[in-house]
Design a protein around this motif. Structure first.
Motif, mmCIF file in Angstrom:
data_model
loop_
_atom_site.group_PDB
_atom_site.id
_atom_site.type_symbol
_atom_site.label_atom_id
_atom_site.label_comp_id
_atom_site.label_asym_id
_atom_site.label_seq_id
_atom_site.Cartn_x
_atom_site.Cartn_y
_atom_site.Cartn_z
ATOM 1 N N GLY A 13 0.846 -1.051 0.019
ATOM 2 C CA GLY A 13 0.009 -0.080 -0.151
ATOM 3 C C GLY A 13 0.871 1.421 -0.006
ATOM 4 N N THR A 14 2.090 1.669 -0.569
ATOM 5 C CA THR A 14 2.884 2.390 -0.516
ATOM 6 C C THR A 14 2.088 3.506 -0.940
ATOM 7 O OG1 THR A 14 4.795 1.282 -1.730
ATOM 8 C CG2 THR A 14 5.133 2.897 -1.525
ATOM 9 N N ARG A 15 1.386 3.442 -1.509
ATOM 10 C CA ARG A 15 0.631 4.743 -2.419
ATOM 11 C C ARG A 15 -0.112 5.518 -1.494
ATOM 12 N NH1 ARG A 15 -1.528 3.282 -8.249
ATOM 13 N NH2 ARG A 15 -0.478 0.744 -7.224
ATOM 14 N N MET A 16 -0.392 4.986 -0.429
ATOM 15 C CA MET A 16 -1.491 5.739 0.675
ATOM 16 C C MET A 16 -0.412 6.608 1.044
ATOM 17 S SD MET A 16 -4.391 4.547 -0.046
ATOM 18 C CE MET A 16 -5.329 4.776 1.529
ATOM 19 N N LYS A 17 0.890 6.659 1.005
ATOM 20 C CA LYS A 17 1.724 7.484 1.492
ATOM 21 C C LYS A 17 0.998 7.772 3.664
ATOM 22 C CE LYS A 17 3.729 9.452 -1.550
ATOM 23 N NZ LYS A 17 2.857 10.253 -3.041
ATOM 24 N N SER A 18 1.312 6.372 3.922
ATOM 25 C CA SER A 18 0.856 6.006 5.871
ATOM 26 C C SER A 18 2.062 5.400 6.819
ATOM 27 C CB SER A 18 -0.732 5.678 5.296
ATOM 28 O OG SER A 18 -0.719 5.519 6.675
ATOM 29 N N THR A 20 -0.760 4.104 8.725
ATOM 30 C CA THR A 20 -1.740 2.846 8.465
ATOM 31 C C THR A 20 -1.247 2.175 7.564
ATOM 32 O OG1 THR A 20 -2.570 4.301 9.574
ATOM 33 C CG2 THR A 20 -3.906 2.686 8.716
ATOM 34 N N PRO A 21 -1.941 0.766 8.192
ATOM 35 C CA PRO A 21 -1.572 -0.368 6.872
ATOM 36 C C PRO A 21 -2.808 -0.355 6.016
ATOM 37 C CG PRO A 21 -2.064 -1.289 9.257
ATOM 38 C CD PRO A 21 -1.146 -0.069 9.289
ATOM 39 N N LYS A 22 -2.599 0.078 4.508
ATOM 40 C CA LYS A 22 -4.035 0.474 3.969
ATOM 41 C C LYS A 22 -4.901 -0.042 4.090
ATOM 42 C CE LYS A 22 -4.280 -1.567 -0.487
ATOM 43 N NZ LYS A 22 -3.361 -1.276 -2.482
ATOM 44 N N VAL A 51 -1.486 -11.870 6.032
ATOM 45 C CA VAL A 51 -1.081 -10.587 6.340
ATOM 46 C C VAL A 51 0.239 -10.269 6.528
ATOM 47 C CG1 VAL A 51 -3.117 -10.065 7.555
ATOM 48 C CG2 VAL A 51 -1.242 -11.007 8.636
ATOM 49 N N GLY A 52 0.552 -8.943 6.244
ATOM 50 C CA GLY A 52 2.194 -9.377 5.608
ATOM 51 C C GLY A 52 2.775 -8.105 5.942
ATOM 52 N N HIS A 53 2.457 -6.823 5.477
ATOM 53 C CA HIS A 53 3.218 -5.981 5.698
ATOM 54 C C HIS A 53 2.035 -4.876 6.998
ATOM 55 C CE1 HIS A 53 5.982 -4.334 3.072
ATOM 56 N NE2 HIS A 53 5.251 -5.418 2.421
ATOM 57 N N HIS A 54 2.693 -4.261 8.360
ATOM 58 C CA HIS A 54 1.957 -3.991 9.683
ATOM 59 C C HIS A 54 0.927 -5.289 10.122
ATOM 60 C CE1 HIS A 54 2.750 0.454 9.307
ATOM 61 N NE2 HIS A 54 2.941 0.887 7.914
ATOM 62 N N ALA A 55 1.549 -6.960 10.209
ATOM 63 C CA ALA A 55 1.173 -8.017 10.453
ATOM 64 C C ALA A 55 0.770 -7.245 11.469
ATOM 65 C CB ALA A 55 1.453 -8.591 9.966
ATOM 66 N N GLU A 56 1.007 -7.668 12.284
ATOM 67 C CA GLU A 56 1.033 -7.083 13.528
ATOM 68 C C GLU A 56 -1.533 -6.357 14.013
ATOM 69 O OE1 GLU A 56 3.473 -6.166 17.593
ATOM 70 O OE2 GLU A 56 4.212 -7.556 16.699
ATOM 71 N N ASP A 57 -0.491 -4.677 13.216
ATOM 72 C CA ASP A 57 -1.757 -4.194 13.621
ATOM 73 C C ASP A 57 -3.159 -4.683 12.505
ATOM 74 O OD1 ASP A 57 0.333 -2.161 14.751
ATOM 75 O OD2 ASP A 57 -0.053 -1.286 12.544
ATOM 76 N N VAL A 58 -2.168 -5.085 11.286
ATOM 77 C CA VAL A 58 -4.244 -5.893 11.030
ATOM 78 C C VAL A 58 -4.543 -6.799 11.876
ATOM 79 C CG1 VAL A 58 -4.931 -7.048 8.698
ATOM 80 C CG2 VAL A 58 -3.030 -5.293 8.798
ATOM 81 N N GLN A 77 6.197 -11.465 0.504
ATOM 82 C CA GLN A 77 5.073 -11.576 0.089
ATOM 83 C C GLN A 77 5.629 -12.032 -1.772
ATOM 84 O OE1 GLN A 77 5.650 -8.813 1.632
ATOM 85 N NE2 GLN A 77 4.579 -9.753 3.516
ATOM 86 N N LEU A 78 5.923 -13.034 -2.231
ATOM 87 C CA LEU A 78 6.382 -13.260 -3.536
ATOM 88 C C LEU A 78 4.851 -13.685 -4.906
ATOM 89 C CD1 LEU A 78 8.395 -16.552 -2.619
ATOM 90 C CD2 LEU A 78 9.314 -13.428 -2.930
#
Ligand code: UD1
Ligand code: MG
Length: 424
Positions: A13-18, A20-22, A51-58, A77-78
């Motif tokens: 979710g790079t383009r959210m610029k955040s 917070t996970p997308k 889940v992957g990026h910010h896995a813990e929050d999600v 993430q492949l």
């Protein structure tokens, strides 16, 4: 047949610029992932969220809010095919169907998913992919069909030839799979493509090679699979959702004076002949009765129940409250953590002081039937004003008030005759 869902939500979710996970970004106070999980509620018995990026929050969000859903870590993430393969250990002996969705397409509806599964079943399909038509199909995987119109394969934009790119039918990213027939595909996918990823879309060709029945279900309303990649998309999705909600309300007998300035969450029910005036914002889960007047410029923040014939006027904020029938909250007030009886009148500028910032405790205000609150009153919770009592304007109420009493905390009015003249 049993249905389980897999929701892909490991991407960056790079383009959210955040920070917070997308998938935890919100529309009307509900996360994108929340919308997707709610859309499969009642369809699937168990959900796996990759889940992957910010896995813990999600993961924390899921365990707090969705007890029949489980976070499954994908690291690294492949690709989408690799993401789905993460559930293989959990579904080794599973004989039912698996519905696959993306965590960043919050506008998909339960009705569509029900029709999709029904189509999968009546076509006796092993793999069904949802497709839709876009006049501008850029960035989507293209649906490629054989001459006889049956499904051939899905080609990603980056791998497509010019001819393939011209296809306007695209992969919506939602699939229904007969799991026991398809599960072996996941160990056989390769990453021999432009992005070096294991593509979920390759299961179409795999299925065909293995003599499975493969079909595409064409979704008519392509806004349902609108994906969120940026804040611009987030605002557009909110608009699509709002249009859908307001149209449905109007068809069901609610007057929306100005749909362009009215914002109402999908989880808000509103009864017939209620009028919503301009610049009203309603988020979260709420239930509003019949013949009410809401706004202009009212703000309902969720967990609000309003019975019939209630007026909530301009610049009134309401949160977690039950307002019973024939009650008026006309102007400039805050009603939170409250229960208001029938035929209550709230004067302008009344505040329920529900929050103690030191203890961080929120307390309840109860106003029984026929209570009248004078303008500019502060009701310091926890507090109860019993049936029929009146509060004088400008009061600060810190104790329970008995039935039919008048309570006021006003310093006596002083009149100093000719005071101004003496100053001149
Ligand atoms: C994907 C589809 C494309 C389709 C589009 C619809 C593939 C190869 N392509 O493309 O045909 O038109 O969706 O929106 O499937 N994810 C993971 N782990 C990963 C990679 C992705 O969980 O390793 C998640 C992402 O967070 C996202 C979803 O899978 O929620 C889709 O991934 P994304 O990278 O957005 O795929 P697209 O290129 O959009
Ligand atoms: Mg995408």
């Amino acid at each position: 047949m049993d249905i389980k869902s897999v929701i892909l939500a490991a991407g960056k979710g790079t383009r959210m610029k955040s920070n917070t996970p997308k998938v935890l970004h919100e529309i009307y106070g509900k996360t994108l992932l929340g919308y997707v999980l709610d859309s499969v509620d009642g369809i699937s018995t168990e959900n796996f969220v990759i889940v992957g990026h910010h896995a813990e929050d999600v993961e924390n969000y899921i365990s707090k809010n969705y007890p029949n859903s489980k976070a499954v870590l994908q690291s690294p993430q492949l690709g989408t095919g690799h993401a789905v393969s993460m559930v293989c250990p959990y579904l080794e002996n599973y004989e039912g169907q698996v519905l696959i969705l993306c965590g960043d397409t919050p506008l998909i509806t339960k009705e569509t998913l029900e029709k999709f599964v029904q189509y999968h079943n009546t076509e006796n399909s092993d793999i069904t992919v949802m497709s839709t038509i876009f006049q501008d199909p850029t960035n989507y995987g293209r649906i490629i069909r054989e001459n006889d119109n049956t499904l051939k394969c899905i080609v990603e934009e980056k791998d497509a030839t010019i001819e393939q790119k011209a296809a306007k039918e695209v992969n919506a990213g939602i699939y229904c799979l007969n799991w026991s027939k398809i599960k072996n595909a996941f160990s056989q996918l390769t990453s021999n493509n432009a992005q070096g990823e294991y593509y979920l879309t390759d299961i179409i060709e795999w299925g065909k090679k293995n003599n499975l029945r493969v079909n595409a279900y064409i979704l008519e309303d392509n806004t349902e699979i609108y994906g969120i990649n940026s804040r611009v998309n987030l605002a557009q999705a909110t608009k699509y959702l709002t249009d859908r909600v307001l149209n449905k309300l109007m068809i069901n007998g609610v007057t929306i004076v100005d749909p362009n300035s009215t914002w109402i969450s999908a989880d808000t029910e509103i009864g017939q002949d209620t009028v919503i005036y301009p610049s009203t914002y309603i988020e979260g889960k709420n239930k509003i009765g019949q013949n009410c007047k809401i706004g202009p410029c009212a703000h309902l923040r969720g967990e609000v129940i309003v019975d019939d014939n209630v007026k909530i006027g301009n610049f009134v904020e309401v949160k977690k409250a039950h307002i019973k029938s024939n009650t008026n909250v006309g102007h400039l007030s805050y009603i939170g953590d409250s229960e208001l009886g029938e035929h209550v009148n709230i004067g302008a500028g009344t505040i329920t002081a529900n929050y103690d910032p030191l203890s961080k405790i929120k307390s309840k205000t109860t106003l029984e039937n026929n209570v009248k609150i004078g303008s500019n009153t502060v009701l310091v919770a926890p507090v109860t004003v019993k049936e029929g009592a009146n509060i004088g304007a400008g009061s600060v109420i810190t104790k329970d008030i008995p039935s039919w009493a008048l309570a006021l905390t006003r310093s006596p009015l002083k009149i100093l005759a000719d005071w101004v003249k003496r100053k001149i």
